[in-house]
Design a protein around this motif. Structure first.
Motif, PDB file in Angstrom:
ATOM      1  N   ALA A  20       0.831  -1.199   0.000  1.00 46.60           N
ATOM      2  CA  ALA A  20       0.000   0.000   0.000  1.00 46.60           C
ATOM      3  C   ALA A  20       0.865   1.247   0.000  1.00 46.60           C
ATOM      4  CB  ALA A  20      -0.924  -0.016   1.225  1.00 46.60           C
ATOM      5  N   ALA A  21       2.014   1.154   0.664  1.00 44.69           N
ATOM      6  CA  ALA A  21       2.905   2.305   0.724  1.00 44.69           C
ATOM      7  C   ALA A  21       3.548   2.572  -0.629  1.00 44.69           C
ATOM      8  CB  ALA A  21       3.983   2.070   1.777  1.00 44.69           C
ATOM      9  N   VAL A  22       3.755   1.499  -1.417  1.00 45.28           N
ATOM     10  CA  VAL A  22       4.373   1.648  -2.729  1.00 45.28           C
ATOM     11  C   VAL A  22       3.394   2.251  -3.725  1.00 45.28           C
ATOM     12  CG1 VAL A  22       5.326   0.383  -4.695  1.00 45.28           C
ATOM     13  CG2 VAL A  22       6.014  -0.216  -2.372  1.00 45.28           C
ATOM     14  N   LYS A  23       2.168   1.828  -3.667  1.00 41.10           N
ATOM     15  CA  LYS A  23       1.166   2.297  -4.622  1.00 41.10           C
ATOM     16  C   LYS A  23      -0.215   2.266  -3.982  1.00 41.10           C
ATOM     17  CE  LYS A  23      -0.196   1.492  -9.433  1.00 41.10           C
ATOM     18  NZ  LYS A  23      -0.048   0.580 -10.603  1.00 41.10           N
ATOM     19  N   ASN A  24      -1.057   3.240  -4.290  1.00 43.13           N
ATOM     20  CA  ASN A  24      -2.418   3.230  -3.759  1.00 43.13           C
ATOM     21  C   ASN A  24      -3.416   3.670  -4.835  1.00 43.13           C
ATOM     22  OD1 ASN A  24      -2.297   6.045  -3.895  1.00 43.13           O
ATOM     23  ND2 ASN A  24      -1.800   6.290  -1.706  1.00 43.13           N
ATOM     24  N   LEU A  25      -4.651   3.854  -4.403  1.00 42.83           N
ATOM     25  CA  LEU A  25      -5.737   4.206  -5.312  1.00 42.83           C
ATOM     26  C   LEU A  25      -5.444   5.479  -6.107  1.00 42.83           C
ATOM     27  CD1 LEU A  25      -8.669   3.954  -6.384  1.00 42.83           C
ATOM     28  CD2 LEU A  25      -9.414   5.195  -4.330  1.00 42.83           C
ATOM     29  N   CYS A  26      -4.805   6.427  -5.457  1.00 43.20           N
ATOM     30  CA  CYS A  26      -4.531   7.708  -6.118  1.00 43.20           C
ATOM     31  C   CYS A  26      -3.664   7.520  -7.369  1.00 43.20           C
ATOM     32  CB  CYS A  26      -3.848   8.664  -5.148  1.00 43.20           C
ATOM     33  SG  CYS A  26      -4.732   8.886  -3.587  1.00 43.20           S
ATOM     34  N   ASP A  27      -2.726   6.587  -7.278  1.00 47.60           N
ATOM     35  CA  ASP A  27      -1.857   6.321  -8.431  1.00 47.60           C
ATOM     36  C   ASP A  27      -2.666   5.742  -9.589  1.00 47.60           C
ATOM     37  OD1 ASP A  27       0.708   7.019  -7.178  1.00 47.60           O
ATOM     38  OD2 ASP A  27       0.277   5.308  -5.884  1.00 47.60           O
ATOM     39  N   VAL A  40      -7.928  13.958  -7.660  1.00 48.07           N
ATOM     40  CA  VAL A  40      -6.654  13.387  -7.215  1.00 48.07           C
ATOM     41  C   VAL A  40      -6.215  14.035  -5.907  1.00 48.07           C
ATOM     42  CG1 VAL A  40      -4.206  13.149  -7.753  1.00 48.07           C
ATOM     43  CG2 VAL A  40      -5.916  12.754  -9.528  1.00 48.07           C
ATOM     44  N   LYS A  41      -6.420  15.337  -5.813  1.00 49.21           N
ATOM     45  CA  LYS A  41      -6.045  16.065  -4.609  1.00 49.21           C
ATOM     46  C   LYS A  41      -6.806  15.549  -3.393  1.00 49.21           C
ATOM     47  CE  LYS A  41      -5.714  20.810  -2.831  1.00 49.21           C
ATOM     48  NZ  LYS A  41      -5.981  22.253  -3.147  1.00 49.21           N
ATOM     49  N   LYS A  42      -8.091  15.297  -3.556  1.00 45.95           N
ATOM     50  CA  LYS A  42      -8.908  14.769  -2.465  1.00 45.95           C
ATOM     51  C   LYS A  42      -8.460  13.369  -2.073  1.00 45.95           C
ATOM     52  CE  LYS A  42     -13.115  17.446  -3.436  1.00 45.95           C
ATOM     53  NZ  LYS A  42     -14.538  17.372  -3.855  1.00 45.95           N
ATOM     54  N   MET A  47      -5.811   9.279   1.271  1.00 43.80           N
ATOM     55  CA  MET A  47      -4.996   8.068   1.200  1.00 43.80           C
ATOM     56  C   MET A  47      -3.509   8.320   1.439  1.00 43.80           C
ATOM     57  SD  MET A  47      -7.398   5.889   0.455  1.00 43.80           S
ATOM     58  CE  MET A  47      -6.479   4.425  -0.023  1.00 43.80           C
ATOM     59  N   GLY A  48      -3.101   9.567   1.273  1.00 40.41           N
ATOM     60  CA  GLY A  48      -1.687   9.885   1.438  1.00 40.41           C
ATOM     61  C   GLY A  48      -0.902   9.700   0.141  1.00 40.41           C
ATOM     62  N   GLU A  49       0.315  10.185   0.146  1.00 44.31           N
ATOM     63  CA  GLU A  49       1.187  10.076  -1.025  1.00 44.31           C
ATOM     64  C   GLU A  49       1.979   8.780  -0.955  1.00 44.31           C
ATOM     65  OE1 GLU A  49       3.672  13.497  -1.112  1.00 44.31           O
ATOM     66  OE2 GLU A  49       2.039  14.897  -1.582  1.00 44.31           O
ATOM     67  N   SER A  50       1.780   7.917  -1.929  1.00 45.80           N
ATOM     68  CA  SER A  50       2.498   6.645  -1.972  1.00 45.80           C
ATOM     69  C   SER A  50       3.937   6.865  -2.432  1.00 45.80           C
ATOM     70  CB  SER A  50       1.797   5.681  -2.927  1.00 45.80           C
ATOM     71  OG  SER A  50       1.951   6.142  -4.266  1.00 45.80           O
ATOM     72  N   ASP A  51       4.745   5.809  -2.307  1.00 41.54           N
ATOM     73  CA  ASP A  51       6.120   5.890  -2.782  1.00 41.54           C
ATOM     74  C   ASP A  51       6.156   6.118  -4.293  1.00 41.54           C
ATOM     75  OD1 ASP A  51       7.007   5.479  -0.242  1.00 41.54           O
ATOM     76  OD2 ASP A  51       7.426   3.341  -0.497  1.00 41.54           O
ATOM     77  N   THR A  52       5.213   5.490  -4.999  1.00 38.48           N
ATOM     78  CA  THR A  52       5.134   5.654  -6.455  1.00 38.48           C
ATOM     79  C   THR A  52       4.841   7.098  -6.812  1.00 38.48           C
ATOM     80  OG1 THR A  52       4.376   3.381  -6.796  1.00 38.48           O
ATOM     81  CG2 THR A  52       3.880   4.970  -8.540  1.00 38.48           C
ATOM     82  N   TYR A  53       3.890   7.709  -6.088  1.00 43.83           N
ATOM     83  CA  TYR A  53       3.537   9.108  -6.343  1.00 43.83           C
ATOM     84  C   TYR A  53       4.733  10.022  -6.087  1.00 43.83           C
ATOM     85  CZ  TYR A  53       1.214  13.614  -5.967  1.00 43.83           C
ATOM     86  OH  TYR A  53       0.869  14.931  -6.144  1.00 43.83           O
ATOM     87  N   LYS A  54       5.413   9.789  -4.956  1.00 44.01           N
ATOM     88  CA  LYS A  54       6.572  10.606  -4.611  1.00 44.01           C
ATOM     89  C   LYS A  54       7.685  10.469  -5.656  1.00 44.01           C
ATOM     90  CE  LYS A  54       5.717  10.426   0.383  1.00 44.01           C
ATOM     91  NZ  LYS A  54       6.208   9.913   1.690  1.00 44.01           N
ATOM     92  N   GLU A  55       7.881   9.229  -6.100  1.00 47.21           N
ATOM     93  CA  GLU A  55       8.919   8.970  -7.110  1.00 47.21           C
ATOM     94  C   GLU A  55       8.586   9.683  -8.419  1.00 47.21           C
ATOM     95  OE1 GLU A  55      10.848   5.212  -9.609  1.00 47.21           O
ATOM     96  OE2 GLU A  55       9.654   4.834  -7.799  1.00 47.21           O
TER      97      GLU A  55
END
Length: 260
Positions: A20-27, A40-42, A47-55
Motif C-alpha cells: 500500500a505504501a508503494v502504490k495506492n488508489l490515487c496512483d 486526485v487532490k482529495k 490516502m496519502g502520497e504513496s512511494d510511487t507518487y513521490k517517485e
C-alpha cells in the motif's frame, strides 16, 4: 489462534502495508487519465502520497529542472550570437563602390550551363567581420561586358582559407555572366566563454536565394521576373526527421541588429 497463525497474519498485514505504501488508489486514478486534479487532490488528502507518487513527482521535478537548464542554455547561446543584415548599398560601400560577385555562369555548353560560386557567403561575411552567412540573396545574371573589372570577389582556397582582402573580378574574354550579392545576413559569436555557441552557429546552413530576373533587361521585361530559391537552398536543412533543424534565431533575423 496459534503462534504460527499469528506470525503468518502479521506477515500478511506487513506485506499489504508495504504494498500500500508503494502504490495506492490515487496512483491508479492518475494513471487512468480520467480523474481531475481536484479528485486526485482529495484522494491524496485521504490516502496519502504513496512511494510511487513521490517517485513520479521527483521525476517530474528532475525533468522540469533539465528542461529549464536546456532552455537557459539555448537562450544564452542565442544571446551570444550577433547578426546583421547588409543591404545592397552597404555591400557596395564595403566594396569601395563595387559589388561583390557571388557566382559565375559558364555557357560553353548552352544546354547545360555551369554555375560556380566565386565568393562564398561565409567568406564575404568573414571579410565583413562576421563568422557565418545565414542568408544570401544574389541577383539575376549580369552580362559579361558589365561584369568584367566591375566587381570584387573574396577567394576561398581549397583548404578553406579565406583571403584577407578582396580582389578585382577579371574576365578578359568577357565570356561569363555573373550574379552579385544584393543582400547578405551574417552572424558571429560575441563571447567564446559561452560554450557551444560556435558549434551551434556552424551547423546552420546558408539560406541562398537566387533572383531570376534578367538584371540588364528593360523595365518592360519586369513581368518575366521571379525568384528561384528552390534547388539552391540547402536541401539537408530540416528536410529529414533526423536532420538538423534550422533554429528560429537563424531565420527570424532583425533587419538591422547592430551598427556596422
Amino acid at each position: 489462534m496459534t503462534f504460527k497463525t499469528l506470525i503468518f497474519s502479521f506477515t500478511l498485514v506487513s506485506a499489504f502495508s508495504a504494498q500500500a505504501a508503494v502504490k495506492n488508489l490515487c496512483d491508479d486514478m492518475i494513471a487512468s487519465g480520467k480523474s481531475t486534479d481536484e479528485q486526485v487532490k482529495k484522494c491524496l488528502a485521504k490516502m496519502g502520497e504513496s512511494d510511487t507518487y513521490k517517485e513520479n513527482q521527483q521525476k517530474k521535478k528532475w525533468q522540469a529542472d533539465a528542461d529549464s537548464a536546456k532552455s537557459a542554455e539555448a537562450a544564452a547561446k542565442k544571446a551570444n550570437i550577433e547578426s546583421k543584415k547588409f543591404t545592397s548599398a552597404e555591400l557596395d560601400e564595403a566594396g569601395f563602390g563595387k559589388s561583390f560577385f557571388a557566382m559565375r555562369v559558364d555557357y560553353s555548353n548552352v544546354r547545360k550551363p555551369k554555375e560556380k560560386r566565386i565568393t562564398e557567403g561565409d567568406a564575404l561575411c568573414k571579410y565583413l567581420g562576421y563568422d557565418k552567412a545565414l542568408k544570401s540573396i544574389v541577383s539575376a545574371e549580369i552580362m559579361p561586358s558589365k561584369a568584367n573589372k566591375n566587381g570584387l570577389i573574396v577567394d576561398t582556397s581549397f583548404l578553406g582559407v579565406v583571403s584577407k582582402e578582396p580582389e578585382l573580378y577579371v574576365d578578359k574574354d568577357e565570356k561569363y555572366t555573373v550574379r552579385k550579392y544584393v543582400e547578405l545576413t551574417c552572424a558571429k559569436v560575441k563571447s567564446a566563454e559561452v560554450a557551444g555557441t560556435a558549434d551551434e552557429l556552424s551547423k546552420v546552413a546558408e539560406d541562398l536565394i537566387v533572383l531570376n530576373e534578367t538584371f540588364n533587361a528593360s523595365k518592360s521585361d519586369d513581368k518575366r521576373s521571379g525568384v528561384n530559391d528552390g534547388p539552391r537552398k540547402p536541401a539537408e536543412d530540416g528536410k529529414t526527421n533526423m536532420g538538423y533543424k534550422r533554429p528560429d534565431w537563424a531565420t527570424q533575423v532583425p533587419a538591422q541588429n547592430v551598427a556596422k
